[in-house]
Design an enzyme around this catalytic site. Structure first.
Site, PDB file in Angstrom:
ATOM      1  N   CYS A 212      -8.160   0.495   7.766  1.00  0.00           N
ATOM      2  CA  CYS A 212      -8.990   0.176   6.612  1.00  0.00           C
ATOM      3  C   CYS A 212      -8.367   0.734   5.344  1.00  0.00           C
ATOM      4  CB  CYS A 212     -10.394   0.744   6.810  1.00  0.00           C
ATOM      5  SG  CYS A 212     -11.477   0.525   5.385  1.00  0.00           S
ATOM      6  N   CYS A 215     -11.120   3.644   3.995  1.00  0.00           N
ATOM      7  CA  CYS A 215     -11.453   4.912   4.662  1.00  0.00           C
ATOM      8  C   CYS A 215     -10.483   5.278   5.777  1.00  0.00           C
ATOM      9  CB  CYS A 215     -12.876   4.857   5.203  1.00  0.00           C
ATOM     10  SG  CYS A 215     -13.067   3.756   6.633  1.00  0.00           S
ATOM     11  N   CYS A 589      11.961  10.638  12.285  1.00  0.00           N
ATOM     12  CA  CYS A 589      11.349  10.672  10.950  1.00  0.00           C
ATOM     13  C   CYS A 589      10.063  11.501  10.952  1.00  0.00           C
ATOM     14  CB  CYS A 589      11.138   9.246  10.452  1.00  0.00           C
ATOM     15  SG  CYS A 589      12.690   8.350  10.228  1.00  0.00           S
ATOM     16  N   HIS A 692      17.252   6.508  11.727  1.00  0.00           N
ATOM     17  CA  HIS A 692      16.577   5.379  12.356  1.00  0.00           C
ATOM     18  C   HIS A 692      17.531   4.193  12.299  1.00  0.00           C
ATOM     19  CE1 HIS A 692      15.210   5.015   8.058  1.00  0.00           C
ATOM     20  NE2 HIS A 692      15.530   3.762   8.277  1.00  0.00           N
TER      21      HIS A 692
END
Length: 747
Positions: A212, A215, A589, A692
């Site tokens: 979301c 929130c 990472c 990465h």
């Protein structure tokens, strides 16, 4: 205006003439660029030429198609249009289009998402059409939050501009919510379009937004179309897809085209369309295009055409006649073979192209061209978020990898179970496939800077055939080596306990193609007949780490890392026991940072897992001060250089006596921080690193060392013997490694 404006117009005219008549190059950017040097407010001074107004089209995918189609619709409706049709979407491209266009009714301009801030405040467009937001060029753009903030703030600088947005994308809907709260926009409506039914599409592995935007709770979907697009709702705060002002329904997707209806909520559409004189907002659309993403592109054009007062006949007529000849969904016929060329520049774009390929049930030729120039993004880790595995279900294929990063593409295809050949260029590709039957269709998919090169060769070949001239690079002896192959079939596994790999929270922590590390470990074990069980431990799920031999932990965006960190902290004791009991742990990472005593969570320094004595802090200058680029290390885990890509704002410091994963040997790499010239950490069987790309595909020696240790753990855990790792054919992996080593001038 005055002298600066006059100077800008003059230098624009001179540069245009010189580019076209002396250098024979398109004048899509340069006249506007030098014009803006002469008059930084050039766009503002030229905007009054557009007598009815203008539209800016932004979004990750589909901008060029939507911009051109909308301009075509307006022209069919009798309007004069200025448009940057070639896709020159910076402020220089918009300024060039205005300089060349003269007086017109409407301007329709494709705009780069971050460059909208340099265009809209001067243009004061009537509408901004926001198509979608997907992960793209993380090394240049950063996380999607940055784009959202930029677009919302830019709308605040043009308060009367109406936002027309894809409400099926929660990232776009969040911008609409944020824009509505900005001063001066209280009475400015936002117009939502979307698909109001489930298209029943198979889902891909990675989505760019699952949380979301208000929130940070995981979203729930009634249905999902592709990526994060669909009918979503937050079970916590109620953030949800808004009511659709333009709702797409009755979608039909077929091998020959698509069709749907668009229903306007009412003729006025929040009081905007009623002023246009259009009697209604409903449309019927059919198109000879493939791919669900074209439904969204055409929905955006349909909604905008209503708002601009164009009749339905103009919309359908423009779609029927649409043939941009710009390499996007462009079909060529060469020596009797049908070749479809299309652009794809990020995981979502590639995944949608693979679905187009899948609609052809016959044997086929597929070629991928990937560059890493500035316009593409230097980081190609996104290749591991593309579901190339879908090709493994396509039967007989002849697959090729081209472009600057052809070796990386070949390695990615290998670990998807697809054998491919590297080609130097399009001419070699055409020579290689010439021996295959002409009724085998070909699909050429290229990213941003690779596309024009491929298109130019195809254009020249088609023109040569039409003129009866012999085509250069015709079938050669090399062509005989091209063949249709079946995908890789894993060898039978031994009758023994499986090697258990626990992939922690892949739904949250997979920012840089991190899941590719798990694919590599699994494939390299299976190639040796070793059974493997990969346990994907997603948010809210739990696993018994005592049953695992290797744990993988990736990195993610700040919002996702915050949610994952809470669950990881609840696993802290289990992880300590796992590590001290010789369990193998690979962390990349953000996953690497949380191993320490303190690490970065957004802009906060918070408590970490404490598995390793190290800390991570924010660099001076904030998150914008990032360490980015290709990097090579010398590590005791491999005899060859260890290569990868780094992109991190955190500065990690190892305590005295703690060993790094490797020492930086490339002049262009940084590692853990600005001074140490070392990367990552090693502790017992723990490996943490900022590399990465992902790490393991181009570094098979590191992958095998981790497997060797994990198999020793399995032997200890199950009371069985640890097998010897037989040698594998790593020619593709080594070629990809060598390419990076050469680029970095590492001896």
């Amino acid at each position: 205006m005055g002298l600066r404006f006059a100077s800008a117009r003059a230098v624009g005219a001179v540069s245009t003439w010189g580019l076209k008549h002396v250098f024979h190059r398109p004048a899509a950017n340069f006249p506007g660029k030098i014009g803006l040097y002469a008059d930084p407010r050039l766009i503002e001074h030229l905007a009054p030429r557009l007598q009815k107004g203008s539209v800016c089209v932004v979004g990750t995918n589909g901008k060029t198609t939507v911009t051109n189609l909308l301009a075509d619709v307006l022209e069919r409706a009798g309007e004069r249009v200025v448009c940057n049709r070639t896709g020159a979407n910076l402020d220089s491209g918009v300024a060039t289009a205005l300089l060349h266009g003269g007086r017109a009714d409407w301007g329709v301009f494709e705009c780069d998402e971050l460059w909208l801030a340099k265009i809209l405040p001067f243009l004061k467009s009537d509408y901004v059409v926001l198509l979608n937001l997907f992960r793209d060029q993380l090394d240049r753009v950063g996380e999607i939050d940055r784009i959202q903030e930029s677009i919302a703030n830019t709308l605040g600088a043009s308060p009367s501009t109406v936002l027309v947005y894809n409400a099926d994308d929660p990232l776009c809907a969040a911008i609409a919510v944020r824009a509505a709260q900005l001063p001066g926009r209280e009475s400015t409506p936002s117009i939502a379009f979307g698909v109001n039914e489930d298209m029943g599409l198979p889902q891909n592995t990675v989505a760019d937004a699952q949380m979301c935007q208000q929130c940070s709770t995981m979203l729930e979907y009634a249905y999902r179309q592709y990526g994060q697009l669909g009918a979503y709702v937050c079970p916590n705060c109620g953030f949800a897809r808004p009511a659709l002002d333009f709702a797409v329904e009755q979608v039909e997707l077929g091998s020959e085209g698509l069709s749907f209806s668009v229903r306007g909520r009412d003729a006025g559409v929040a009081g905007v369309a009623s002023a246009s004189g259009v009697p209604g907002a409903d449309r019927q659309v059919s198109a000879p295009f493939k791919g669900a993403y074209m439904v969204y592109n055409l929905a955006a054009v349909s909604a905008a055409s209503v708002l601009l007062g164009c009749p339905g006949e103009a919309l359908q007529g423009a779609i029927d006649a649409f043939d941009p000849q710009n390499g996007r969904l462009q079909t060529f016929t060469l020596s009797g073979r049908r070749i479809l060329l299309n652009l794809a520049k990020n995981p979502t774009g590639f995944n949608q192209n693979l679905k187009i390929v899948a609609q052809d049930p016959n044997p086929k030729i597929v070629a991928f061209f990937v560059n890493d120039k500035e316009g593409d993004g230097r980081d190609v880790s996104w290749l591991w978020d593309v579901d190339f595995e879908e090709l493994a279900d396509q039967g007989q294929l002849a697959v090729f990898a081209g472009g600057i990063r052809a070796n990386d593409v070949q390695v990615r295809l290998k670990y998807a179970g697809i054998s491919s050949d590297v080609v130097a260029d399009t001419d070699e590709l055409l020579a290689r496939i010439a021996a295959l039957p002409a009724d085998v269709n070909a699909y050429f998919i290229a990213n941003y800077t690779a596309l024009p090169v491929v298109k130019a060769v195809l254009d020249a070949r088609v023109e040569g055939e039409a003129g009866g001239a012999p085509t250069s690079g015709a079938a050669t002896s090399a062509a005989a080596s091209a063949e249709l192959r079946l995908p890789w079939t894993p060898p039978a596994s031994a009758d023994e306990p499986p090697l258990v790999i626990a992939h922690l929270f892949p739904d949250l922590l997979n920012l840089y193609g991190d899941g590719g590390n798990v694919k590599v470990l699994e494939r390299r074990a299976r190639d040796r007949g070793i059974p493997v069980e990969v346990r994907r431990v997603e948010h809210g799920q739990h696993t018994n780490l005592a049953e695992a031999d290797l744990v993988f932990l990736g990195g993610g965006p700040d919002r996702e890392q915050r949610l994952a960190s809470a669950e990881l902290m609840s696993l802290r004791d289990d992880l300590h026991v796992f590590v001290e009991d010789d369990g193998v742990l690979l962390a990349i990472c953000g996953g690497f940072q949380i191993l320490g005593r303190e690490w970065l969570l957004g802009d906060e320094v918070v408590e970490g897992l404490g598995l390793v004595n190290m800390t991570t802090e924010r660099a001076s200058g904030g998150s914008g001060n990032r360490l980015i680029g290709n990097i090579a290390l010398r590590s005791p885990l491999a005899s060859a250089p260890v290569v990868g890509y780094e992109n991190h704002a955190g500065r990690t410091h190892l305590a005295d006596g703690v060993e790094a994963f490797g020492d930086v040997v490339s002049s262009g790499g940084h590692g853990n921080n600005d001074t140490d010239k070392s990367d990552g950490v090693r502790y017992k069987n723990v490996v943490g690193t900022y590399l990465h790309g992902p790490l393991l595909p181009k570094n098979p020696q590191v992958a095998d060392e981790l497997l060797r240790r994990a198999l020793a753990r399995r032997a200890q855990r199950t009371g069985t013997l640890a097998p010897q790792l037989t040698a594998l054919d790593d020619a593709a992996e080594q070629a990809a490694n060598d390419w990076v080593v050469r680029r970095l001038n590492v001896s």
